[in-house]
Design an enzyme around this catalytic site. Sequence first.
Site: not given
Ligand code: ADP
Length: 464
Positions: A170, A203-204, A245, A279, A371
């Site tokens: 994903k 993501g969500p 990570e 990062c 960060e």
């Molecule tokens: P960034 O700030 O780098 O966008 P995120 O942690 O929001 O970092 O996103 C990194 C990855 O995690 C993306 O692929 C995002 O779609 C996914 N992501 C965001 N929210 C969730 C969630 N609740 N559960 C699983 N994956 C998520």
Amino acid sequence: MKAHDGMYIGGQWRPARGPDTIAVVNPADEQVIAHVPAGTADDVDDAVRAARGALPGWAATPPAERAARIAALRDVLVARADEIAETVTAELGSPLQLSQTVHAGVPVLVAGSYAELAASYSFEEKAGNSTVLLEPVGVVGAITPWNYPLHQVVAKVAPALAAGCTVVLKPAEDTPLTAQLFAEAVDEAGLPAGVFNLVTGLGPVAGQALAAHEDVDLVSFTGSTAIGRQIGATAGGAVKRVALELGGKSANVILPSADLAKAVKVGIANVMSNSGQTCSAWTRMLVHKDQYDEAVALARAAVAKYVPGERIGPLVSAKQQQRVRGYIERGVAEGARLVAGGPEAPRETGYYVSPTVFADVTPEMTIAQEEIFGPVVSLLKYEDEDDALRIANGTVYGLAGAVWAADEAEAAAFARRMDTGQVDINGGRFNPLAPFGGYKQSGVGRELGAHGLSEYLQTKSLQF
Ligand code: ADP
């Protein structure tokens, strides 16, 4: 930009289960360049089923054959490097040269390293009267961020395939086109159907469904600490393996004996590269009090070369631009001195942020603790080596860092005392075999090299 309107599942592009799409925006000109499907839990379920179905066959494939498939994948990445670079530039905004050398180039090195490791790794060991088998963990759910759209994918998928695992990816919603190109490359390389599957989505929704899926054996996530914490908790509840990570706030420690001009120049370049969206970027520059004013002047001169829209691209999205500008305002409000840049956007169009240097930053300030993920460097002053070490280790993070000294041994002695996963000595070069990962809240587990491969393996001991 060419985009698929389906998901890559079970070796073919299939229509998405739901009607929703995600608009992909070019952050340099704010234009929508494509739409990709926004996957649902049903799409994730289909993909996990395909990965599960392909697992026994792939796990039983001799490592030398897995290595040959990964080498073929590397060759496709080489053949399609120009297309990859153009796609990354279109959806991430990075200058084309950076896209060619780093975004398209590094994944070739990493895929190549795993083609070699798959062929040479010992998947069986002897320990006294036992034979220890190193077996694939199973179905991997990989969730990646947008900052290095292809590298983040390859750093998970290549070792997982080398280990004999199957994968559902994903990718980040901001950069799905590069992930679709990767799926095309997998297809072209002739990997068996279902070994790699792609579900684009939010993501969500899709990310969460993948992280929580009961038939996923290991979740490998790269992204923010906040989401990583949630994913770690969900995985913990299900007694499932997890690799995280997360964020960083790395220190660039310039010891008094170092070549100051070189250390400052390389330090600024390190943060400005990829518009600070790295990062492991050395966002805190630590300088001895007697050299501080000179370092500030050198930093001001070095950062002037990073002209937005030329040598430095925009941030990935309006949200990130707002976030980073907010941090710059916070730095000013907390009393740090702006030496270059500032919160105003340097261009009318595009999500650009001015390359920014702060002086008189103290360790407890927000900009020295959190960060920022943008082109912002903070210069901190230290009294002596112990003070430098206290400042360097004084955040919740521990992903990377740098030490500069006249003598490598002196720098290495300091590096041994740092609470961090990677340290570059006098500007040491990138090594695709060096394990990458965090101490403290920067994460759990390691990527790259043999350590990255072992994340995807579990042991079985046979006693004789
Ligand atoms: P960034 O700030 O780098 O966008 P995120 O942690 O929001 O970092 O996103 C990194 C990855 O995690 C993306 O692929 C995002 O779609 C996914 N992501 C965001 N929210 C969730 C969630 N609740 N559960 C699983 N994956 C998520």
